[in-house]
Design a protein around this motif. Structure first.
Motif, PDB file in Angstrom:
ATOM      1  N   GLY A 129       0.827  -1.208   0.000  1.00 47.08           N
ATOM      2  CA  GLY A 129       0.000   0.000   0.000  1.00 47.08           C
ATOM      3  C   GLY A 129       0.857   1.252   0.000  1.00 47.08           C
ATOM      4  N   HIS A 130       1.877   1.272   0.846  1.00 45.44           N
ATOM      5  CA  HIS A 130       2.794   2.411   0.880  1.00 45.44           C
ATOM      6  C   HIS A 130       3.575   2.533  -0.422  1.00 45.44           C
ATOM      7  CE1 HIS A 130       2.805   4.383   4.834  1.00 45.44           C
ATOM      8  NE2 HIS A 130       2.300   3.248   5.278  1.00 45.44           N
ATOM      9  N   SER A 131       3.996   1.391  -0.956  1.00 45.82           N
ATOM     10  CA  SER A 131       4.774   1.405  -2.196  1.00 45.82           C
ATOM     11  C   SER A 131       3.965   1.981  -3.350  1.00 45.82           C
ATOM     12  CB  SER A 131       5.225  -0.025  -2.533  1.00 45.82           C
ATOM     13  OG  SER A 131       5.909  -0.072  -3.760  1.00 45.82           O
ATOM     14  N   ALA A 144      -3.210  -6.110  -6.477  1.00 48.72           N
ATOM     15  CA  ALA A 144      -2.907  -4.765  -5.981  1.00 48.72           C
ATOM     16  C   ALA A 144      -2.610  -3.815  -7.140  1.00 48.72           C
ATOM     17  CB  ALA A 144      -1.718  -4.806  -5.020  1.00 48.72           C
ATOM     18  N   GLY A 145      -1.902  -4.312  -8.157  1.00 51.62           N
ATOM     19  CA  GLY A 145      -1.630  -3.490  -9.332  1.00 51.62           C
ATOM     20  C   GLY A 145      -2.913  -3.093 -10.052  1.00 51.62           C
ATOM     21  N   LEU A 146      -3.872  -4.013 -10.106  1.00 50.74           N
ATOM     22  CA  LEU A 146      -5.161  -3.703 -10.734  1.00 50.74           C
ATOM     23  C   LEU A 146      -5.957  -2.709  -9.899  1.00 50.74           C
ATOM     24  CD1 LEU A 146      -6.127  -7.302 -11.943  1.00 50.74           C
ATOM     25  CD2 LEU A 146      -5.349  -5.380 -13.352  1.00 50.74           C
ATOM     26  N   ILE A 147      -5.829  -2.794  -8.570  1.00 54.65           N
ATOM     27  CA  ILE A 147      -6.481  -1.804  -7.704  1.00 54.65           C
ATOM     28  C   ILE A 147      -5.916  -0.417  -7.972  1.00 54.65           C
ATOM     29  CG2 ILE A 147      -6.738  -1.030  -5.318  1.00 54.65           C
ATOM     30  CD1 ILE A 147      -6.896  -3.946  -4.481  1.00 54.65           C
ATOM     31  N   TYR A 154      -7.448 -15.194   2.692  1.00 55.33           N
ATOM     32  CA  TYR A 154      -6.149 -14.579   2.956  1.00 55.33           C
ATOM     33  C   TYR A 154      -5.972 -13.263   2.194  1.00 55.33           C
ATOM     34  CZ  TYR A 154      -4.915 -18.985   5.203  1.00 55.33           C
ATOM     35  OH  TYR A 154      -4.890 -20.076   6.037  1.00 55.33           O
ATOM     36  N   PHE A 155      -6.594 -13.171   1.020  1.00 56.21           N
ATOM     37  CA  PHE A 155      -6.557 -11.888   0.311  1.00 56.21           C
ATOM     38  C   PHE A 155      -7.323 -10.825   1.099  1.00 56.21           C
ATOM     39  CE2 PHE A 155      -8.415  -8.926  -2.886  1.00 56.21           C
ATOM     40  CZ  PHE A 155      -7.229  -8.287  -3.217  1.00 56.21           C
ATOM     41  N   GLY A 156      -8.404 -11.229   1.751  1.00 55.61           N
ATOM     42  CA  GLY A 156      -9.136 -10.290   2.601  1.00 55.61           C
ATOM     43  C   GLY A 156      -8.249  -9.736   3.707  1.00 55.61           C
ATOM     44  N   LEU A 157      -7.429 -10.586   4.324  1.00 54.58           N
ATOM     45  CA  LEU A 157      -6.495 -10.126   5.358  1.00 54.58           C
ATOM     46  C   LEU A 157      -5.469  -9.174   4.756  1.00 54.58           C
ATOM     47  CD1 LEU A 157      -5.757 -13.503   7.199  1.00 54.58           C
ATOM     48  CD2 LEU A 157      -7.280 -11.661   7.953  1.00 54.58           C
ATOM     49  N   TRP A 158      -4.936  -9.572   3.609  1.00 59.01           N
ATOM     50  CA  TRP A 158      -3.931  -8.755   2.918  1.00 59.01           C
ATOM     51  C   TRP A 158      -4.518  -7.389   2.566  1.00 59.01           C
ATOM     52  CZ3 TRP A 158      -2.896  -6.176  -1.553  1.00 59.01           C
ATOM     53  CH2 TRP A 158      -1.557  -6.011  -1.922  1.00 59.01           C
ATOM     54  N   LEU A 159      -5.759  -7.389   2.073  1.00 56.67           N
ATOM     55  CA  LEU A 159      -6.418  -6.153   1.666  1.00 56.67           C
ATOM     56  C   LEU A 159      -6.708  -5.257   2.862  1.00 56.67           C
ATOM     57  CD1 LEU A 159      -7.529  -4.748  -0.880  1.00 56.67           C
ATOM     58  CD2 LEU A 159      -9.742  -5.808  -0.374  1.00 56.67           C
ATOM     59  N   LEU A 160      -7.029  -5.870   3.999  1.00 50.11           N
ATOM     60  CA  LEU A 160      -7.261  -5.087   5.211  1.00 50.11           C
ATOM     61  C   LEU A 160      -6.008  -4.314   5.597  1.00 50.11           C
ATOM     62  CD1 LEU A 160      -9.088  -4.386   7.656  1.00 50.11           C
ATOM     63  CD2 LEU A 160      -8.155  -6.429   8.788  1.00 50.11           C
ATOM     64  N   ALA A 161      -4.859  -5.001   5.614  1.00 50.68           N
ATOM     65  CA  ALA A 161      -3.601  -4.330   5.936  1.00 50.68           C
ATOM     66  C   ALA A 161      -3.255  -3.288   4.873  1.00 50.68           C
ATOM     67  CB  ALA A 161      -2.485  -5.360   6.056  1.00 50.68           C
ATOM     68  N   PHE A 162      -3.568  -3.585   3.617  1.00 51.38           N
ATOM     69  CA  PHE A 162      -3.348  -2.660   2.506  1.00 51.38           C
ATOM     70  C   PHE A 162      -4.094  -1.345   2.752  1.00 51.38           C
ATOM     71  CE2 PHE A 162      -4.681  -0.974  -1.630  1.00 51.38           C
ATOM     72  CZ  PHE A 162      -3.498  -0.939  -2.346  1.00 51.38           C
ATOM     73  N   THR A 163      -5.362  -1.439   3.134  1.00 54.50           N
ATOM     74  CA  THR A 163      -6.155  -0.214   3.355  1.00 54.50           C
ATOM     75  C   THR A 163      -5.668   0.560   4.572  1.00 54.50           C
ATOM     76  OG1 THR A 163      -7.794  -1.416   4.683  1.00 54.50           O
ATOM     77  CG2 THR A 163      -8.190  -1.273   2.332  1.00 54.50           C
ATOM     78  N   PHE A 164      -5.129  -0.134   5.574  1.00 50.95           N
ATOM     79  CA  PHE A 164      -4.618   0.542   6.769  1.00 50.95           C
ATOM     80  C   PHE A 164      -3.398   1.417   6.467  1.00 50.95           C
ATOM     81  CE2 PHE A 164      -6.391  -2.654  10.102  1.00 50.95           C
ATOM     82  CZ  PHE A 164      -7.627  -2.034  10.004  1.00 50.95           C
TER      83      PHE A 164
END
Length: 374
Positions: free
Chosen positions: A78-80, A186-189, A218-228
């Motif tokens: 997310g930061h990247s 993430a690239g598509l997002i 697991y993508f849901g977990l990844w996405l949660l951290a991404f939004t944070f």
């Protein structure tokens, strides 16, 4: 809620680099997580055949470390992506892909060749003079150092866990397959304003989820951290409510861990080990860790970073240690170890060998990056 997450205005978000202390904390967590996974596998390889007292705990500890990898990945990607927008005034998919390839591929390709080399050498060094291990009537992490071409092809194209099994001789690659597809999504997002990207995201996620529902969790977990990682999300979070949610999930995880031990010791009577509770446990512990990262970022929690430099070889360690452990198992079978004390010594020595190997090879394989932002 899902639509709100995907419709984040990444381009207009005010990106702030990670501060030094927080960055060091993240690096510490990344390095220590890899070492925890190493310990979990070393324990299963050398101690479990002698004593299964802590087997359930150690397996879930290893699973927890992988979830930490996932949430760290989501947060840092997310930061990247935000940094990518800031530097290029738009999202550079070319730069993003180049960074991901440079990070993933060199250690990954080396790990595959390393696994194949040890496979060729196995019959010359194993006590059985074959690829098989000395089989004993106890829990064994593997009965042979083996793999199939089908598994190898699947891992090469990151479709293991979706269309093929993961390589038996390098089990940790299951999560790398997930990770690569997280990067694609993430690239598509980041390109969400494009209709093509939206359609591509939905189709990709739908196909992967139908092939393996665990991936969606697991993508849901990844996405949660991404939004944070976005200030426009983290600044609106109710800190008190989030802390309550965090501990609710922690309690759920603890209850699942207790039942997992009960199932292993009482129901299955130590004859086998079920993995059917892993996904639920990982989902709970993953939410806990994602909130923990947000708390670190907002200075609500803190800890002193430990062995920060381990992050520099953590990825190489993660994807090379399993074949090494299997090779050592073949060279020094359980009849050679004989007791729990020699088995514990084998855990320590094998971990040191894996860490030394990864530390050396990472100098050539992993991109050299500062341990904290300048």
């Amino acid at each position: 809620m899902f639509e709100k997450i995907l419709s984040l205005n990444i381009k207009s978000s005010s990106y702030q680099p990670l501060d030094k202390i927080f960055s060091l904390q993240l690096e510490s967590l990344r390095g220590l997580s890899a070492i925890v996974v190493l310990f979990s596998h070393a324990f299963q390889a050398f101690v479990a055949p002698q004593d299964v007292t802590f087997y359930s705990v150690v397996r879930l500890l290893g699973q927890s470390a992988v979830m930490m990898f996932f949430v760290l990945s989501g947060f840092l990607i997310g930061h990247s992506i935000q940094k990518n927008f800031q530097q290029n005034h738009t999202f550079s998919i070319k730069k993003y892909a180049k960074q991901r390839f440079r990070r993933i591929l060199p250690p990954f390709i080396f790990a595959l060749f390393w696994m194949l080399l040890l496979y060729v050498l196995a019959p010359y060094f194993f006590a059985t003079q074959s690829h098989s291990f000395e089989v004993i009537p106890a829990l064994m992490v593997r009965t042979a150092y083996d793999f199939s071409l089908f598994e190898l092809v699947g891992s090469v194209f990151f479709i293991n866990e979706f269309l093929t099994p993961t390589l038996s001789a390098n089990a940790p690659l299951w999560s790398l397959s997930y990770e690569v597809w997280f990067y694609v999504l993430a690239g598509l997002i980041a390109l969400w304003q494009s209709t093509f990207a939206r359609v591509g995201f939905v189709i990709t996620l739908l196909i992967l989820s139908l092939l393996n529902l665990q991936f969606l969790v697991y993508f849901g977990l990844w996405l949660l951290a991404f939004t944070f990682s976005f200030d426009q999300v983290s600044s609106r979070v109710d800190v008190y409510s989030l802390k309550i949610v965090q501990w609710i999930f922690a309690i759920f995880a603890l209850c699942i861990a207790i039942y997992d031990a009960y199932q292993f010791f009482i129901i299955d009577q130590i004859k086998t080990y079920q993995a059917n509770l892993f996904t639920i446990f990982n989902a709970c512990i993953g939410v806990f860790f994602a909130i923990f990262l947000l708390q670190l970022d907002q200075k609500q929690r803190s800890f002193k970073p430990v062995w920060v430099s381990s992050a520099r070889f953590s990825y190489t360690l993660y994807i090379t240690h399993f074949p090494i452990l299997l090779f050592i198992m073949g060279v020094f079978p359980q009849s050679f170890l004989r007791s729990i004390w020699t088995s514990m010594l084998a855990v320590i020595l094998s971990m040191l060998i894996c860490i030394a190997f990864a530390w050396t090879m990472a100098k050539f394989l992993e991109p050299k990056q500062p341990l904290h932002p300048k």
